[in-house]
Design a protein around this motif. Structure first.
Motif, mmCIF file in Angstrom:
data_model
loop_
_atom_site.group_PDB
_atom_site.id
_atom_site.type_symbol
_atom_site.label_atom_id
_atom_site.label_comp_id
_atom_site.label_asym_id
_atom_site.label_seq_id
_atom_site.Cartn_x
_atom_site.Cartn_y
_atom_site.Cartn_z
ATOM 1 N N ALA A 184 0.724 -1.164 0.074
ATOM 2 C CA ALA A 184 -0.192 0.129 0.047
ATOM 3 C C ALA A 184 0.829 1.210 0.180
ATOM 4 C CB ALA A 184 -1.011 -0.152 1.406
ATOM 5 N N VAL A 185 1.849 1.251 0.780
ATOM 6 C CA VAL A 185 2.853 2.407 1.006
ATOM 7 C C VAL A 185 3.288 2.713 -0.510
ATOM 8 C CG1 VAL A 185 4.819 3.474 1.999
ATOM 9 C CG2 VAL A 185 3.141 2.358 3.447
ATOM 10 N N LYS A 186 4.104 1.395 -0.880
ATOM 11 C CA LYS A 186 4.773 1.697 -2.412
ATOM 12 C C LYS A 186 3.971 2.139 -3.191
ATOM 13 C CE LYS A 186 8.060 -2.256 -1.523
ATOM 14 N NZ LYS A 186 7.992 -3.550 -1.715
ATOM 15 N N THR A 187 2.523 1.703 -3.563
ATOM 16 C CA THR A 187 1.578 2.119 -4.313
ATOM 17 C C THR A 187 1.306 3.527 -4.061
ATOM 18 O OG1 THR A 187 0.664 0.119 -4.398
ATOM 19 C CG2 THR A 187 -0.838 1.825 -5.541
ATOM 20 N N TYR A 188 1.058 3.818 -3.026
ATOM 21 C CA TYR A 188 0.948 5.169 -2.640
ATOM 22 C C TYR A 188 1.658 6.522 -3.056
ATOM 23 C CZ TYR A 188 0.028 9.565 0.035
ATOM 24 O OH TYR A 188 -0.080 10.822 0.446
ATOM 25 N N VAL A 189 3.238 6.054 -2.866
ATOM 26 C CA VAL A 189 4.292 6.952 -3.237
ATOM 27 C C VAL A 189 4.232 7.189 -4.729
ATOM 28 C CG1 VAL A 189 5.550 6.640 -1.060
ATOM 29 C CG2 VAL A 189 6.245 5.168 -3.104
ATOM 30 N N HIS A 190 3.816 6.066 -5.504
ATOM 31 C CA HIS A 190 3.839 6.470 -6.961
ATOM 32 C C HIS A 190 2.607 6.985 -7.180
ATOM 33 C CE1 HIS A 190 7.020 3.403 -6.385
ATOM 34 N NE2 HIS A 190 7.329 3.962 -7.309
ATOM 35 N N LEU A 191 1.708 7.583 -6.529
ATOM 36 C CA LEU A 191 0.393 8.150 -7.126
ATOM 37 C C LEU A 191 0.664 9.630 -7.474
ATOM 38 C CD1 LEU A 191 -2.362 7.462 -4.374
ATOM 39 C CD2 LEU A 191 -2.330 6.452 -6.589
#
Length: 197
Positions: free
Chosen positions: A161-168
């Motif tokens: 979730a954190v990895k996906t979030y930082v790429h938003l």
């Protein structure tokens, strides 16, 4: 527009679902509503909520109608915000501390509780996969919720979730850090961000 036309319109507008409250607020009597439900073979899926036979099932919407005080959170919020690929099981909601959650728990829904001052932080409306409006927390609040509840969350789900979030493209790091401070997870969030950003 006749009562039947109004009800047909409401049913179509809500993608095959009809709420008693919507019918009543449109000036339609419960008797007329009852006749319409019977004649059209609508199924009662919750108190005050009916579904047509050709409608897509929407468990998230049904939960929201049955428990309007709940907000989808944690893994369910990730799914609704497209930060997770698969539908979570069980669904997760957050309630205010002191709210009775026995019925939700009995139905297999994971319930989290937070104090009144934190409950409203980050509530947004989003669209369920079946096209209905439901309440969930925004991405920044959801990341903080995951850190707060990390003992009850798969570590892989948190990391993904954190990895996906930082790429938003529309991430809001200042808001994330404000929530992290409010929810007492600032140090952990900062450590993750230092590695990923």
């Amino acid at each position: 527009m006749t009562s039947v036309e109004k009800l047909s319109y409401l049913l179509k507008k809500n993608k095959g679902f009809l709420k008693t409250s919507d019918a009543v607020s449109s000036g339609i009597s419960r008797t007329v509503l009852g006749d319409f439900v019977r004649k059209n073979g609508l199924e009662r899926v919750a108190h005050g909520l009916y579904m047509s036979q050709d409608a897509w099932e929407d468990n998230l919407f049904v939960i929201q109608v049955r428990y309007p005080e709940s907000v989808f959170s944690h893994e369910t919020a990730l799914y609704l915000l497209n930060l997770a690929n698969r539908e979570p099981s069980p669904f997760s909601v957050t309630l205010r501390t002191g709210t009775n959650s026995a019925r939700l728990s009995k139905e297999g829904i994971k319930v989290y509780k937070v104090k009144e001052a934190l409950f409203d932080q980050g509530i947004i409306e989003t669209i369920s996969p079946s096209g209905h409006t439901v309440r969930t927390y925004n991405a920044e609040r959801t990341i903080c919720d995951l850190f707060r509840s990390r003992r009850n969350i798969e570590i892989q789900a948190l990391q993904d979730a954190v990895k996906t979030y930082v790429h938003l493209r529309d991430k809001n790091i200042p808001l994330l850090m404000r929530y992290a401070k409010l929810f007492s997870v600032e140090k952990m969030v900062r450590q993750y961000l230092d590695v990923l950003l």
